[in-house]
Design an enzyme around this catalytic site. Structure first.
Site, mmCIF file in Angstrom:
data_model
loop_
_atom_site.group_PDB
_atom_site.id
_atom_site.type_symbol
_atom_site.label_atom_id
_atom_site.label_comp_id
_atom_site.label_asym_id
_atom_site.label_seq_id
_atom_site.Cartn_x
_atom_site.Cartn_y
_atom_site.Cartn_z
ATOM 1 N N MET A 30 0.846 -1.194 0.000
ATOM 2 C CA MET A 30 0.000 0.000 0.000
ATOM 3 C C MET A 30 0.884 1.249 0.000
ATOM 4 O O MET A 30 0.434 2.343 0.338
ATOM 5 C CB MET A 30 -0.939 -0.005 1.205
ATOM 6 C CG MET A 30 -1.916 -1.177 1.161
ATOM 7 S SD MET A 30 -3.445 -0.881 2.050
ATOM 8 C CE MET A 30 -2.847 -0.612 3.696
ATOM 9 N N GLY A 31 2.164 1.077 -0.354
ATOM 10 C CA GLY A 31 3.052 2.224 -0.468
ATOM 11 C C GLY A 31 3.581 2.712 0.865
ATOM 12 O O GLY A 31 3.519 2.015 1.868
ATOM 13 N N HIS A 37 9.231 -3.516 3.236
ATOM 14 C CA HIS A 37 8.765 -3.701 1.852
ATOM 15 C C HIS A 37 9.962 -3.963 0.928
ATOM 16 O O HIS A 37 9.908 -4.826 0.053
ATOM 17 C CB HIS A 37 8.071 -2.440 1.336
ATOM 18 C CG HIS A 37 6.845 -2.033 2.083
ATOM 19 N ND1 HIS A 37 6.781 -0.865 2.810
ATOM 20 C CD2 HIS A 37 5.632 -2.625 2.199
ATOM 21 C CE1 HIS A 37 5.572 -0.742 3.343
ATOM 22 N NE2 HIS A 37 4.859 -1.802 2.998
ATOM 23 N N GLY A 147 5.098 -9.822 4.008
ATOM 24 C CA GLY A 147 5.868 -9.803 5.255
ATOM 25 C C GLY A 147 5.203 -10.623 6.346
ATOM 26 O O GLY A 147 3.973 -10.670 6.447
ATOM 27 N N ARG A 187 2.658 2.632 9.567
ATOM 28 C CA ARG A 187 1.888 3.340 10.592
ATOM 29 C C ARG A 187 2.762 3.852 11.742
ATOM 30 O O ARG A 187 2.272 4.582 12.595
ATOM 31 C CB ARG A 187 0.761 2.447 11.126
ATOM 32 C CG ARG A 187 -0.338 2.238 10.090
ATOM 33 C CD ARG A 187 -1.531 1.508 10.661
ATOM 34 N NE ARG A 187 -2.690 1.620 9.815
ATOM 35 C CZ ARG A 187 -3.168 0.637 9.027
ATOM 36 N NH1 ARG A 187 -2.545 -0.527 8.976
ATOM 37 N NH2 ARG A 187 -4.240 0.834 8.291
HETATM 38 O O1 PAF Z 1 0.009 -5.745 3.623
HETATM 39 C C1 PAF Z 1 -0.419 -4.827 2.905
HETATM 40 O O2 PAF Z 1 0.243 -3.810 2.658
HETATM 41 C C2 PAF Z 1 -1.813 -4.948 2.299
HETATM 42 O O3 PAF Z 1 -2.684 -5.569 3.184
HETATM 43 C C3 PAF Z 1 -1.830 -5.657 0.929
HETATM 44 C C4 PAF Z 1 -1.381 -7.092 1.038
HETATM 45 C C5 PAF Z 1 -0.926 -4.900 -0.038
HETATM 46 C C6 PAF Z 1 -3.243 -5.650 0.356
HETATM 47 O O4 PAF Z 1 -3.729 -4.357 0.187
#
Ligand code: PAF
Length: 285
Positions: A30-31, A37, A147, A187
């Site tokens: 989700m960026g 990530h 993750g 977050r």
């Molecule tokens: O873990 C996340 O960032 C989100 O839940 C995902 C897997 C990209 C789905 O929107």
């Protein structure tokens, strides 16, 4: 790295890669990318010819009281980080691109979605499963990287891929932590300086629990109680849940063994933070 914004363009690109027999690693996000990530992107790059990273803040997985409107975003920084980590194609669809109509379809992975995160966030995993299913359908045969911080999410997605016969190998990657042990999360930016230092008590508490287990404790309730007592000493921490469960079925366990996972969720200020560890191995800090 090339940025792609439409599903059609991504599908065409994938079709061409398939003709050239390129293996594909998919990293859905989700960026507001952090090193957690980026470690997924790096692993995907090591294990595949091509990496597709996706950035989409998925409204389906937020309830009305959650932070969709304020979810942190920085697409310029993300583009640079994704490229440096080895992404070949960055998929950044708009909301209209992903949902041209009202969404009438929802994928629900029952049983393992209902407890823990699902108890506090009843519609969350259906939202996650639905968007991840969409990405799996667009990309097709690939390995997909998630993750382990979102342990329950990982089990839900693994189960969905099996149940719906996706030609996707779902891979979990280790939690990446800050120098004081706090699991990286987009977050974490919500935390004030004081809350951020209190948040370090989450991994410290996991270490304490692991020490008890390492020293022979096998009763889940004793470990759970010790974790709760430890959290009580941090005034900023409001516990949502502490559970010892079978890591795959997410059923509460009555005996700690090699499959047991300790999962915690707490609120600190406006941030809801989660963490987990294998009960016998510890949080690897
Ligand atoms: O873990 C996340 O960032 C989100 O839940 C995902 C897997 C990209 C789905 O929107």
């Amino acid at each position: 790295m090339k940025t792609i914004t439409t599903s059609k363009q991504l599908q065409q690109t994938i079709d061409e890669l398939r003709i050239r027999r390129r293996s594909i690693g998919l990293v859905p996000t989700m960026g507001f990318l952090h090193d957690g990530h980026l470690s997924l992107v790096r692993t995907a790059k090591l294990e595949n010819d091509i990496v597709v990273t996706t950035i989409f803040v998925n409204p389906l997985q937020f309830s009305e009281s959650e932070d969709l409107a304020t979810y942190p975003q920085d697409i310029e920084r993300d583009t640079q980080l994704a490229s440096e980590a080895g992404t070949d194609f960055l998929f950044t669809p708009t909301h209209e691109e992903m949902f041209s109509e009202n969404v009438l379809t929802s994928i629900s992975v029952t049983e393992i979605s209902s407890a823990l995160e699902g108890a506090s966030r009843p519609t969350h995993f259906a939202g996650v499963a639905t968007i991840v299913a969409k990405l799996f359908n667009i990309v097709g045969n690939c390995s997909a990287y998630f993750g382990e911080k979102d342990w329950q999410q990982l089990q839900v997605i693994k189960r969905m891929a099996i149940d719906l016969s996706y030609r996707v190998e779902v891979k979990g990657c280790p939690i990446v932590r800050d120098s004081d042990g706090l699991a990286l999360s987009s977050r974490n930016v919500y935390l004030t300086k004081n809350q951020r230092s209190e948040a370090a008590n989450i991994p410290k508490t996991l270490i304490k629990a692991h020490e008890m287990i390492r020293d022979g404790e096998r009763g889940p309730n004793n470990v759970k109680q010790a974790v709760l007592t430890h959290f009580e000493r941090s005034p900023e921490i409001e516990v949502d849940y502490v559970e010892l469960v079978n890591g795959e079925t997410l059923q509460v366990t009555d005996q700690i063994d090699e499959r047991t996972r300790l999962l915690v969720a707490v609120k600190i200020g406006t941030a809801r933070l989660i963490d987990n560890m294998n009960a016998l191995k510890g949080p690897s800090i």
